[in-house]
Design a protein around this motif. Structure first.
Motif, mmCIF file in Angstrom:
data_model
loop_
_atom_site.group_PDB
_atom_site.id
_atom_site.type_symbol
_atom_site.label_atom_id
_atom_site.label_comp_id
_atom_site.label_asym_id
_atom_site.label_seq_id
_atom_site.Cartn_x
_atom_site.Cartn_y
_atom_site.Cartn_z
ATOM 1 N N PRO A 14 11.541 -3.075 -2.227
ATOM 2 C CA PRO A 14 12.642 -2.106 -2.158
ATOM 3 C C PRO A 14 12.298 -0.826 -2.926
ATOM 4 N N ARG A 15 12.561 0.313 -2.313
ATOM 5 C CA ARG A 15 12.179 1.617 -2.865
ATOM 6 C C ARG A 15 12.826 1.898 -4.233
ATOM 7 N N VAL A 16 14.138 1.774 -4.346
ATOM 8 C CA VAL A 16 14.824 2.176 -5.577
ATOM 9 C C VAL A 16 14.379 1.347 -6.784
ATOM 10 N N PRO A 17 14.341 -0.003 -6.694
ATOM 11 C CA PRO A 17 13.845 -0.760 -7.855
ATOM 12 C C PRO A 17 12.388 -0.430 -8.214
ATOM 13 N N ASN B 241 3.738 -11.072 -11.268
ATOM 14 C CA ASN B 241 4.342 -11.404 -12.573
ATOM 15 C C ASN B 241 5.852 -11.185 -12.598
ATOM 16 N N GLY B 242 6.433 -10.779 -11.464
ATOM 17 C CA GLY B 242 7.875 -10.689 -11.340
ATOM 18 C C GLY B 242 8.509 -9.393 -11.807
ATOM 19 N N THR B 243 7.717 -8.392 -12.156
ATOM 20 C CA THR B 243 8.308 -7.136 -12.617
ATOM 21 C C THR B 243 8.641 -6.187 -11.471
ATOM 22 N N HIS C 157 11.241 1.026 -11.813
ATOM 23 C CA HIS C 157 10.227 0.311 -12.590
ATOM 24 C C HIS C 157 9.187 1.287 -13.157
ATOM 25 N N PHE C 158 8.868 2.316 -12.380
ATOM 26 C CA PHE C 158 7.877 3.291 -12.815
ATOM 27 C C PHE C 158 8.510 4.520 -13.484
ATOM 28 N N LYS D 87 0.823 -1.217 0.000
ATOM 29 C CA LYS D 87 0.000 0.000 0.000
ATOM 30 C C LYS D 87 0.854 1.263 0.000
ATOM 31 N N ASP D 88 1.952 1.272 0.760
ATOM 32 C CA ASP D 88 2.833 2.441 0.753
ATOM 33 C C ASP D 88 3.514 2.606 -0.607
ATOM 34 N N ALA D 89 3.888 1.502 -1.227
ATOM 35 C CA ALA D 89 4.493 1.558 -2.558
ATOM 36 C C ALA D 89 3.503 2.143 -3.564
#
Length: 59
Positions: A47-50, A32-34, A54-55, A13-15
C-alpha cells in the motif's frame, strides 16, 4: 505515463523506485514486518500511504 504514480498499491520494484531505495530494501522490510503488504488476487502488493509514512514521506 507510469501507472505506479497514481496506484494505491505497488509492486516491490515500483515501491523501491518511488522511495528511492534498492528493491532488496523493500523486500527486507516486508520480511521483517516493517513494510505492510496486501494480497490482491495472485499478487502481494505494498500500500502506497503506509510505505511513504515508513520512509518519512508525507502522503
Amino acid at each position: 505515463m507510469n501507472r505506479s504514480q497514481h496506484s494505491l498499491a505497488l509492486t516491490t520494484k515500483d515501491a523501491a523506485k518511488l522511495v528511492g531505495v534498492d528493491y532488496r530494501t523493500i523486500k527486507l522490510g516486508i520480511e521483517n514486518g516493517t513494510i505492510p503488504t496486501v494480497q490482491l488476487g495472485p499478487r502481494r502488493m505494498i500500500p502506497r500511504v503506509p510505505l511513504l509514512r515508513h520512509f518519512g514521506i508525507n502522503a
